[in-house]
Design an enzyme around this catalytic site. Structure first.
Site, PDB file in Angstrom:
ATOM      1  N   GLY A  99       0.816  -1.234   0.000  1.00 21.56           N
ATOM      2  CA  GLY A  99       0.000   0.000   0.000  1.00 21.56           C
ATOM      3  C   GLY A  99       0.835   1.262   0.000  1.00 21.56           C
ATOM      4  N   GLY A 101       2.484   3.656   1.617  1.00 22.67           N
ATOM      5  CA  GLY A 101       2.976   3.844   2.990  1.00 22.67           C
ATOM      6  C   GLY A 101       3.430   5.270   3.244  1.00 22.67           C
ATOM      7  NE  ARG A 102       8.486   6.368   0.421  1.00 22.91           N
ATOM      8  CZ  ARG A 102       9.774   6.503   0.235  1.00 22.91           C
ATOM      9  NH1 ARG A 102      10.430   7.403   0.917  1.00 22.91           N
ATOM     10  NH2 ARG A 102      10.406   5.743  -0.615  1.00 22.91           N
ATOM     11  CG  ASP A 134      10.084   7.720   8.210  1.00 22.42           C
ATOM     12  OD1 ASP A 134       9.711   7.357   7.073  1.00 22.42           O
ATOM     13  OD2 ASP A 134      11.214   8.173   8.442  1.00 22.42           O
ATOM     14  N   GLY A 135       6.807   7.006   6.837  1.00 19.04           N
ATOM     15  CA  GLY A 135       5.935   7.722   5.892  1.00 19.04           C
ATOM     16  C   GLY A 135       6.605   8.920   5.222  1.00 19.04           C
ATOM     17  NE  ARG A 192       4.688   9.224  -7.013  1.00 18.40           N
ATOM     18  CZ  ARG A 192       5.077   7.960  -6.872  1.00 18.40           C
ATOM     19  NH1 ARG A 192       6.251   7.564  -7.348  1.00 18.40           N
ATOM     20  NH2 ARG A 192       4.296   7.086  -6.278  1.00 18.40           N
ATOM     21  CG  ASP A 276       5.324  -3.211  -4.709  1.00 16.16           C
ATOM     22  OD1 ASP A 276       5.909  -4.253  -5.046  1.00 16.16           O
ATOM     23  OD2 ASP A 276       5.879  -2.313  -4.054  1.00 16.16           O
ATOM     24  CG  ASN A 277       7.814  -0.457  -7.131  1.00 14.63           C
ATOM     25  OD1 ASN A 277       6.987   0.146  -6.460  1.00 14.63           O
ATOM     26  ND2 ASN A 277       8.990  -0.808  -6.659  1.00 14.63           N
ATOM     27  CG  ASP A 286       6.740   3.638  -6.762  1.00 18.37           C
ATOM     28  OD1 ASP A 286       6.167   4.735  -6.919  1.00 18.37           O
ATOM     29  OD2 ASP A 286       6.322   2.771  -5.975  1.00 18.37           O
TER      30      ASP A 286
END
Ligand code: AMP
Ligand code: MG
Length: 531
Positions: A99, A101-102, A134-135, A192, A276-277, A286
């Site tokens: 997911g 995450g940041r 930490d995002g 982005r 996921d990329n 990414d």
């Protein structure tokens, strides 16, 4: 004033929990999450081109209102910020839920021409998908993503776009070398843009969990967002869904094949081709430990984590993309989409890749069409030269259009000099012999072409760029930026606008091969995933 739509969250099932803490999010395409406010946002750079895509006047990108939005400090009216839920295969293994995450999405902007752009902030703080991280994102990796994605666009390669980069005024702890010595680095956020940030992994996670109703909704949503496909209703028949799903998958296969040809022809190595990329738009997405092929090595990977297996090395990219598409096909199979047709689409990927690679390679050499066996011999013997003499991929091809075809001694000598200037090794008699042999064959074949010299050079120069964002250049821009000097970022942004056109003596250093000092310097040769 930018106006936002939220079709992704309005049309798809979301997380019913609203608190922002790490967790498994079941049966959902997203979770709502707000960006974390930052202390002291400051603009590093913005892309005028991208601003125009969403009808923002470039001048207003320097306003504090723009910086406040693109740092996540100000949430634009009408947005419903969210993080996407997706999974993925990492290095060939199923990794479960990953997911955003940041990355936090504001939603979609429809520009004056009616084109839809999703806007997201990368590094904007934790989300339910942050797991133990930490995002956040650091300036170093954000500069790489910002410059490379815009450069890719100007090279003509499908990619997510980068609208802006801001520093947050906060420090972020990162273990850049993965050696147990974390350091504080400047935090940053990249805004982005893309037509869609949906990845293969969005489908895979729902399929793996057998959340089939949600999977079906996501599929219908994506089909309806693809202009070339006919619209489907939620209650459409299986027959209709099956037909459109196959066309949807075929379009992903073909777009991905085209993307791989572009990466391979330019010598781009993504470095982390996890599912996921992989974008369903067939875009580069990414930007992490990517790199550009310098001295030819099909096993080269810029990603230090990938060195043991070299799964994501230069030469394996087309095969890995196929493997990734296969995983996506498997996810569609969970909805009973016809297996035979999905396999045909995978075959289409292979055929498209091979045909387009052959044509593109022929174009790189100055031939309009690929001529089978004759060209195979020429290409294979050229690859041997690349391997044997450590030739720089970009410099070699660009300079090849300068080769003189007169069979006299002077031009032979000049030709050798041209080729030698792309070599990372000392050139000797063996080099001269082998290069002359190859050139002799090459010139013979070029002369039997019907193209005029002008046409040939035009074709080659439109295929082989002069300027690519080599890692050492990006690293230099990063080192300056760490000291608040953004001049090199701005200079590179100028050069990237026309990567196929010579920009004169002031840009001379940007067209050279990698300098020796950069060979083993961290950030220049290989990179960790730390970002
Ligand atoms: P990547 O390999 O960078 O595409 O990231 C893989 C996964 O890790 C994605 O789910 C990212 O959102 C997540 N991720 C990477 N870095 C961070 C971070 N600093 N904080 C939270 N999640 C992250
Ligand atoms: Mg990723």
């Amino acid at each position: 004033m930018i106006e936002f739509q939220s079709s992704f969250v309005e049309k798809l099932p979301g997380d019913t929990e609203f608190d922002n803490y790490p967790r498994q999010v079941i049966n959902s395409c997203y979770s709502f999450a707000l960006p974390k406010p930052v202390e002291n946002p400051s603009l590093v750079a913005f892309s005028e081109d991208c601003a125009r895509l969403i009808d923002i006047e470039p001048e207003s990108c320097e306003d504090s209102a723009f910086v406040q939005i693109m740092s996540g400090n100000y949430i634009p009216a009408g947005t419903k910020p969210y993080a996407m839920c997706y999974g993925g295969h990492q290095f060939g293994n199923w990794a479960g839920q990953l997911g955003d995450g940041r990355a936090i999405n504001f939603g979609e902007i429809v520009n004056r021409k009616g084109k839809k752009w999703s806007l997201q902030l990368k590094g904007a703080g934790p989300t339910p998908y942050s797991r133990t991280a930490d995002g956040l994102a650091v300036l170093r990796s954000s500069i790489r993503e910002f410059l490379c994605s815009e450069w890719m666009h100007h090279l003509g390669v499908p990619t997510t776009r980068a609208l802006s980069i801001v520093t947050t005024g906060e420090e972020v702890l990162r273990d850049m070398f993965y050696d147990g010595n974390p350091q504080f680095e400047k935090g940053a956020i990249v805004a982005r843009l893309s037509e869609s940030f949906i990845r293969f992994g969005n489908f895979e996670l729902l399929a793996a969990r057998r959340e089939l109703e949600t999977l079906r909704k996501l599929l219908i949503y994506c089909i309806n967002e693809t202009p070339e496909l006919s619209q489907l209703n939620e209650d459409c028949s299986f027959k209709e869904l099956n037909k459109q799903s196959i066309e949807f998958f075929r379009s992903i296969c073909l777009k991905t094949a085209d993307l791989m040809v572009q990466w391979m022809q330019l010598g781009f190595v993504h470095g982390v081709m996890n599912t996921d990329n992989m974008s369903i738009m067939g875009q580069t997405i990414d930007y992490g430990p990517f790199g550009w092929l310098e001295n030819y090595d099909e096993f080269w990977t810029p990603n230090t984590t990938d060195i043991p297996g070299r799964r994501y090395c230069y030469g394996k990219q087309p095969e890995v993309a196929f493997w990734n598409l296969y995983q996506l096909a498997n996810s569609l199979r969970q909805l009973d989409i016809d297996e035979k047709s999905l396999i045909e689409c995978l075959d289409d990927y292979k055929n498209r890749y091979i045909k387009s690679w052959q044509k593109t390679f022929a174009n790189k050499l100055g031939f309009k069409k690929y001529l089978g066996n004759k060209h195979d011999l020429l290409i294979n013997s050229l690859i041997d030269l690349f391997k044997k003499f450590g030739l720089d991929w970009t410099v070699f091809f660009r300079k090849l259009s300068l080769i003189n075809f007169d069979p006299n001694k002077i031009s032979k000598k000049a030709n050798l000099k041209i080729i030698a200037s792309s070599s990372y090794q000392k050139t000797d008699e063996g080099f001269e012999h082998k290069v002359n042999e190859w050139l002799c064959n090459y010139i013979y074949q070029i002369k039997s072409e019907k193209l005029s010299s002008e046409e040939r050079i035009e074709l080659m120069d439109a295929t082989n760029p002069i300027y690519v964002p080599r890692n050492y250049l990006l690293q230099e821009a990063i080192e300056k930026a760490q000291k608040e000097d953004f001049s090199l970022i701005h200079q590179l942004m100028q050069i990237m606008q026309n990567p196929y056109t010579d920009q004169g003596p002031s840009c001379e250093q940007f067209k050279n091969k990698r300098p020796n000092w950069a060979l083993n310097k961290p950030g220049c040769s290989s990179l960790s995933c730390s970002s």
